[in-house]
Design a protein around this motif. Structure first.
Motif, PDB file in Angstrom:
ATOM      1  N   ARG A 137      -6.743   8.403   9.021  1.00 36.68           N
ATOM      2  CA  ARG A 137      -7.105   6.932   9.111  1.00 36.68           C
ATOM      3  C   ARG A 137      -8.291   6.794   8.978  1.00 36.68           C
ATOM      4  O   ARG A 137      -9.276   7.893   9.400  1.00 36.68           O
ATOM      5  CB  ARG A 137      -6.664   6.295  10.466  1.00 36.68           C
ATOM      6  N   GLU A 173      -6.070   3.406   0.077  1.00 36.30           N
ATOM      7  CA  GLU A 173      -5.976   2.874   1.404  1.00 36.30           C
ATOM      8  C   GLU A 173      -7.372   2.495   1.835  1.00 36.30           C
ATOM      9  O   GLU A 173      -7.750   1.357   2.380  1.00 36.30           O
ATOM     10  CB  GLU A 173      -5.685   4.159   2.254  1.00 36.30           C
ATOM     11  N   PHE A 177       1.323   8.132   4.913  1.00 37.58           N
ATOM     12  CA  PHE A 177      -0.142   8.496   4.554  1.00 37.58           C
ATOM     13  C   PHE A 177      -0.357   9.923   5.675  1.00 37.58           C
ATOM     14  O   PHE A 177      -1.323  10.447   5.501  1.00 37.58           O
ATOM     15  CB  PHE A 177      -1.105   7.493   4.932  1.00 37.58           C
ATOM     16  N   HIS A 216      -8.761  -1.166   2.790  1.00 33.16           N
ATOM     17  CA  HIS A 216      -9.560  -1.480   3.875  1.00 33.16           C
ATOM     18  C   HIS A 216     -10.662  -2.365   3.587  1.00 33.16           C
ATOM     19  O   HIS A 216     -11.436  -3.292   4.148  1.00 33.16           O
ATOM     20  CB  HIS A 216     -10.073  -0.201   4.580  1.00 33.16           C
ATOM     21  N   LEU A 256       1.042  -1.220  -0.074  1.00 32.97           N
ATOM     22  CA  LEU A 256      -0.126  -0.208   0.061  1.00 32.97           C
ATOM     23  C   LEU A 256       1.058   1.296   0.017  1.00 32.97           C
ATOM     24  O   LEU A 256       1.440   1.293   0.909  1.00 32.97           O
ATOM     25  CB  LEU A 256      -1.050  -0.030   1.270  1.00 32.97           C
TER      26      LEU A 256
END
Length: 299
Positions: free
Chosen positions: A195, A115, A191, A119, A80
């Motif tokens: 989140r 991302e 990142f 997920h 990722l």
């Protein structure tokens, strides 16, 4: 191998040519690429300069074996980055297929970033654990019911097979919880501090899964304890019966031994009724012992 721009997503199978692309084209670290070639790579998360390498395990019951408790595992690997996602899996992945179909139907979802796609795949994989754990719980309940209905000495093998499957699940789910906890709470340099809430949801699901697995392990411990208790009770009953037989037979052996000495002073040794008197004595003593054992409630 398939790739998309911006939110690049690659899905590979266990092919040396495709794995060469991971190192030559994507320039991933050789050790991370080597991990994708080993089916025994543990569940983990590793951070590199421009990407994060995540390993998770997909688990299902192995339909190819007669043992209903056999597990089949296959690793799913993620590379990722800030604007790309590469997945590697040797076996078909429902989570990857579902994410690919979702992106093909709605290309605008790529704007949410790579991302979010990872997920979504992890969430699909974690959700697939729930029916597996429920099925294992059902099989353990069946073992417990079978144990109470009819004792089977061979049931101990099923109990230990179930324990092996339970520990196998815990071995995969436990590290995954740590990986998701890192993704949720510890920002990576790649990142920044952002989140997505999907990771937190997956983390909550893994906590629930571990609680279910722990419950299954406790239930199995109870089933094993019940089995051992029943085995001990059966052994005690056998020993009790053998002790009763030995207790009843002991005076018979004594009487027969006395009259077997061929001594001239033994009473009724030369009498024609001596044999029957000895037999009657044996029967009387045996009945008296049985009555005494019942009176003491030992029978």
């Amino acid at each position: 191998m398939r790739a998309k721009a911006s939110c690049g997503w690659t899905s590979t199978v266990n092919d040396p040519h495709q794995h060469a692309l991971l190192e030559k084209v994507f320039e991933f670290h050789p050790l991370a690429v080597e991990d994708t070639l080993s089916p025994r790579t543990r569940v983990k998360l590793e951070e590199y300069d421009r990407y994060v390498f995540v390993v998770m395990a997909g688990v299902q019951f192995d339909q190819a074996t007669p043992d209903p408790f056999d597990l089949q595992t296959s690793n799913l690997y993620f590379f990722l980055g800030k604007n790309f996602l590469v997945t590697v899996h040797a076996m078909p992945s429902m989570g990857c297929d579902a994410a690919r179909d979702r992106l093909l139907r709605s290309p605008d979802l790529l704007a949410r970033g790579a991302e979010m796609t990872m997920h979504h795949i992890i969430d699909q994989a974690v959700d697939s654990y729930f029916p597996l754990v429920e099925e294992l719980n059902g099989m353990v309940d069946g073992l417990e019911q079978k144990l109470f209905e009819e004792f089977d000495e061979g049931l101990i093998h099923e109990i230990f097979k179930a324990k092996r499957s339970t520990f196998g699940l815990a071995r995969h789910i436990g590290p995954l919880r740590e990986v998701l906890n890192i993704l949720t709470n510890r920002p990576a340099a790649t990142f920044g501090p952002r989140r997505n809430c999907t990771t937190g949801t997956c983390n909550d699901h893994t906590i629930r899964l571990m609680e279910s697995v722990d419950t299954t392990r406790d239930l199995l411990a109870g089933v094993l304890e019940t089995y051992l208790s029943q085995t001990s009770n059966r052994m005690n009953r056998v020993m009790k019966q053998l002790s009763i037989v030995a207790t009843v037979a002991l005076p018979l052996i004594v009487i027969a031994g006395i009259y077997g000495m061929n001594s001239v002073v033994c009473p009724l040794i030369h009498d024609a009724l001596g044999f029957w008197v000895a037999v009657a004595s044996m029967a009387g003593v045996s009945l008296a012992i049985v009555w005494w054992l019942k009176h003491r409630q030992w029978l």
